[in-house]
Design an enzyme around this catalytic site. Structure first.
Site, mmCIF file in Angstrom:
data_model
loop_
_atom_site.group_PDB
_atom_site.id
_atom_site.type_symbol
_atom_site.label_atom_id
_atom_site.label_comp_id
_atom_site.label_asym_id
_atom_site.label_seq_id
_atom_site.Cartn_x
_atom_site.Cartn_y
_atom_site.Cartn_z
ATOM 1 N N ASN B 81 26.597 -18.083 1.827
ATOM 2 C CA ASN B 81 26.732 -16.487 1.252
ATOM 3 C C ASN B 81 25.802 -15.571 2.621
ATOM 4 O O ASN B 81 25.019 -14.366 2.267
ATOM 5 C CB ASN B 81 25.436 -16.445 0.020
ATOM 6 C CG ASN B 81 26.812 -17.255 -1.156
ATOM 7 O OD1 ASN B 81 26.451 -18.105 -1.663
ATOM 8 N ND2 ASN B 81 27.761 -16.825 -1.242
ATOM 9 N N VAL B 88 21.906 -10.593 3.675
ATOM 10 C CA VAL B 88 22.245 -11.637 2.741
ATOM 11 C C VAL B 88 23.653 -11.114 1.806
ATOM 12 O O VAL B 88 23.010 -9.957 1.786
ATOM 13 C CB VAL B 88 20.932 -11.481 1.052
ATOM 14 C CG1 VAL B 88 21.724 -12.335 0.684
ATOM 15 C CG2 VAL B 88 19.997 -12.808 2.859
ATOM 16 N N CYS B 89 24.382 -12.200 1.394
ATOM 17 C CA CYS B 89 25.602 -11.767 0.481
ATOM 18 C C CYS B 89 25.202 -11.730 -1.196
ATOM 19 O O CYS B 89 26.098 -12.720 -1.174
ATOM 20 C CB CYS B 89 26.812 -11.463 1.088
ATOM 21 S SG CYS B 89 28.665 -10.781 0.136
ATOM 22 N N ILE B 90 24.485 -11.584 -1.934
ATOM 23 C CA ILE B 90 24.544 -11.947 -3.386
ATOM 24 C C ILE B 90 24.523 -10.768 -4.214
ATOM 25 O O ILE B 90 24.145 -9.424 -4.352
ATOM 26 C CB ILE B 90 23.597 -12.460 -3.719
ATOM 27 C CG1 ILE B 90 21.994 -11.549 -3.203
ATOM 28 C CG2 ILE B 90 23.578 -13.670 -2.951
ATOM 29 C CD1 ILE B 90 21.027 -12.571 -3.473
#
Ligand SMILES: [Zn+2]
Ligand SMILES: [Zn+2]
Lengths: 633, 165
Positions: B81, B88-90
């Site tokens: 992620n 950051v990819c959340i």
């Protein structure tokens, strides 16, 4: 940094060498100049020197007007510069005929000035982020904006003049570019003023966001107009300006965003003012008093959402501009308020009826219950008064049909729960559903005998169980229901809503019909039971024959009352009732035959059992509305 | 009067309860600019990132908290992620309606209720439990799915690197 210094030094040295060399050859100023311009290598060196000088000038200006650039600003600048350089190169291809040192110089200058416009824009945006703005900052920004505005204006003026006197040329591009830059300066300046005013005041300035929005909208509109005008002129005069595509697209997208933002903002403000109540001091005390959006205490100007969450009205407004949900629980506030407003007539009774039906069938059966319903709610109410005579005339069928009422209520309940969802289906289904109850209701009293009763009127119902799964019992999860419903609603608009309303009313009618049915049933049993409590199958059969004669009168009576009905959901309801009442004649006859056959062959013990069950059900005295037995009974 | 975003960031900064042992005091990189924060994330215990100390930068938009900040690890990371460049990819960092991966329900998206604290806690739990469905780093999610051992080895390498070993 070191590399830049090195490049500068090298180019300086080279230029010095080239000029010195030329001067040594020619010894005089004018021939030296001529020599330099004729020699390509010298010109190349001089061009490079010029660029280096521009670069140095840029550095000095940056030091003067901006001081140290922040990383984000630098990044932004470099990114935009690359696009600008690419577009300039594209523009060169369009104007290759005009290509000259002067032309290159003008483009360089344009790029140079553009960089400062971008930086000024970023710097002004930064005002919102910095806790302390010094007077140096103000001085720098103001002088830079003034300088840039003056230069832009001069260039636009010059371009206009040149176009008017010498016709369309590359000056068109410059004039246009500087006009765009001028609008950019205007935007930046307005923003600067807004930020400054905001910084001066001690209290939060609620309307600032709105002003910012309208600034964007206004300058965005000017930009789009400029781009369109430029495109049209360019296509007419030269060729398709490929280099302007990207900025034009960006400008249009920005404008579109500004428009949607403005619309959303207006809507948010309107909703804020009309839909949500101000939070009372008690509300504020009950909660923890901190606005979750800005993390500050709420003293005044707080609003309460339908979900009971409280926020500053200004905070809420800026959030609603983006999304119409509660920041805390994500409840869709627009949807919630829409439901309160538009669907008010429908959903209010809707959850009530299915809730009543499963929970308390017995009270529903109680005869006194029926008149309690508001008359306007059920458009199909009309046909009902007509129903009693035949229903009451059917006492002989009663023992045999003793099973029917319970099962019919069951079906009604099922229908009741499934209907609201089916109502969400498209207009076709719902109109079909609307027709279905019509056929079912008049059929009711005549389909007494057990087997046909549940089968005949209920099977043709178009929305079958599949819908049940999509909707849980209405009241507990009403929010979910309305969300689904609204999705449909948005698609179908008003028509869907109306169909739905109709459908919901039909459900009521169905439920009501079931109740009425039971009610009739009870009353007939009441009239039947006292004289002959131990009635056998043979008697039932005899009574059945009486029912047949009474039933023959029924269509006439029914039609009368449905047309003369004062409550008259009339226009909608009486028609299906009429058409189906005649249709149900045939059905009725069958039913009688079957019912009679059943009864005559049926066991007396079963009939008795049913009768006992009914007596148990019959808790309250027969109601005023309970149909009086027909004369011949 | 300073902007809403600035005030809220200052409020979040002053409200410096110890967030969690996994997160080291997030705060502005310099007092002049409250819109860039630095934070140190500790690799959660009992995971392959245990023991690591990962520096990250949070950049806040000018309309914070209406829009979410962006978070970027400034050290090397290898995680399903986290984009190779450290972003950051959340879901908590995505505003509802913008869904680069198309897997997230809007319930876990950004809203002004969220805070730096919650973001960092989500990042810690993301380190512990990668979501291999929304693959910001396709190689990492593939390895996480198919070759867990290799993933652990790489993660340990990154942990050592983050400690300067
Ligand atoms: Zn607030
Ligand atoms: Zn709420």
């Amino acid at each position: 940094m070191v590399r830049a210094a090195l490049v500068t030094a090298t180019s300086m040295a080279l230029t010095g060498a080239v000029v010195a060399h030329a001067y040594l050859l020619k010894h005089q100023f004018y021939p030296t100049v001529v020599y330099l311009t004729k020699s390509s290598p010298s010109m190349a060196v001089l061009y490079i020197q010029a660029f280096v000088l521009v670069f140095l000038l840029g550095k000095i200006m940056r030091k003067v007007f901006f001081g140290q650039l922040r990383a984000a600003e630098m990044e932004h600048l470099i990114e935009r510069s690359w696009y600008a350089v690419t577009e300039t190169c594209l523009a060169f291809t369009v104007f290759r005929d005009d290509f000259s040192p002067r032309f290159v110089a003008l483009f360089t200058l344009l790029l140079f000035l553009k960089c400062f416009h971008w930086l000024a824009e970023d710097r002004v945006d930064f005002m919102e982020r910095s806790p302390n703005i010094s007077w140096v900052f103000h001085l720098r920004v103001l002088s830079l904006l003034g300088l840039l505005a003056v230069m832009d204006f001069l260039f636009v003026n010059h371009a206009c003049h040149s176009i008017i006197t010498r016709g369309a040329s590359v000056q068109l591009v410059f004039g246009f570019e500087y006009a765009i830059l001028l609008t950019m300066i205007l935007t930046t300046f307005i923003k600067y003023v807004l930020h400054t005013v905001d910084l001066q005041s001690e209290n939060p300035w609620d309307n600032k966001a709105v002003y910012m929005l309208y600034t964007e909208l206004f300058t965005g509109f000017i930009k789009v107009l400029l781009y369109i005008a430029f495109m049209t002129i360019m296509i007419k005069v030269h060729t398709f300006p490929l280099f302007a595509i990207r900025p034009m697209y960006l400008a249009m997208r920005q404008f579109k965003k500004a428009v949607t933002d403005a619309i959303m903002s207006r809507r948010a403000i309107r909703n804020m003012n009309t839909l949500y109540p101000d939070a009372t001091p008690e509300d504020l005390q009950a909660s923890d008093n901190v606005c979750i959006i800005c993390r500050e205490e709420m003293v005044t100007g707080a609003k309460k959402l339908p979900c009971n969450h409280i926020f500053h009205s200004s905070c809420l407004r800026s959030w609603f501009q983006r999304q119409q949900t509660c920041p805390t629980c994500r409840m869709d506030v627009l949807r919630a308020s829409n439901n309160n407003q538009a669907q008010a007539p429908a959903p209010a009774p809707a959850p009530a009826a299915p809730a009543n039906a499963p929970a308390a069938p017995a009270p529903n059966v109680a005869p006194g219950m029926l008149p309690g319903f508001p008359p306007g709610v059920f458009p199909f109410w009309g046909p009902f008064p007509a129903v009693p005579p035949p229903a009451a005339a059917a006492p002989p069928a009663a023992p045999a049909a003793a099973d029917a009422p319970p099962s019919s209520t069951d079906t009604t309940q099922a229908a009741g729960t499934s209907q609201p969802t089916s109502s969400a289906a498209d207009a076709a289904t719902s109109s079909a559903a609307a027709a279905a109850p019509g056929s079912a209701i008049p059929g009711f009293p005549f389909s007494f005998p057990p087997p046909p009763f549940p089968a005949a009127p209920w099977l043709p119902m178009p929305p079958p169980p599949p819908f049940v799964s999509s909707m849980p019992p209405p009241p507990p999860s009403l929010s979910r229901l309305t969300e689904e419903e609204l999705r449909e609603l948005e698609a179908e608009g008003r028509r869907g809503l109306e169909a739905r309303l109709q459908c919901l009313q039909n459900i009521h009618t169905l439920l009501d019909a079931a109740m009425l049915n039971i009610h009739h049933y009870l009353s007939t049993v009441a009239t039947l039971a006292p004289p002959r409590p131990e009635g056998g199958a043979a008697e039932a059969g005899g009574a059945n024959r009486e029912a047949a004669s009474a039933g023959a009168e029924s269509p006439a009576t029914e039609r009368d009352s449905s047309t003369s009905d004062p409550v008259g959901g009339a226009t909608v309801s009486s028609q299906p009732a009429d058409s189906t009442s005649s249709a149900s004649d045939a059905e009725r006859k069958e039913n009688w035959d079957e019912g009679a056959a059943d009864d005559e062959n049926g066991e007396p013990s079963a009939a008795e059992l049913r009768r006992r069950r009914l007596r148990k059900l019959e808790t309250s005295p027969s109601s005023p509305t309970s149909p009086s037995p027909p004369p011949d009974n | 009067m300073a902007g809403t975003a600035l005030k809220r960031l200052m409020a979040e900064y002053k409200h410096d309860d110890p967030i969690s042992p996994s997160v080291c005091s997030p705060g502005p990189a310099n007092e002049e600019n409250f819109f860039e924060w630095e934070a140190l994330i500790m690799g959660p215990e009992d995971t392959c990132f245990e023991g690591g100390v990962f520096p990250a930068i949070l950049s806040f938009p000018s309309d914070y908290p209406l829009s979410p900040p962006k978070m970027r690890f400034t050290c090397d990371m290898f995680h399903p992620n986290i984009y190779p460049d450290g972003r950051v990819c959340i879901s908590i960092l995505h505003a509802p309606g913008d869904d680069p991966m198309g897997y997230e329900s809007s319930a876990e998206r950004w809203s002004p209720v969220q805070s730096v604290e919650k973001i960092l806690l989500s990042v810690v739990s993301m380190l512990a439990e990668p979501n291999d469905e929304s693959g910001a780093n396709v190689d990492a999610s593939k390895m996480w799915r198919e070759d867990r051992e290799q993933f652990y080895k790489l993660a340990q390498k990154i942990v050592r690197k983050s400690l300067g070993l």
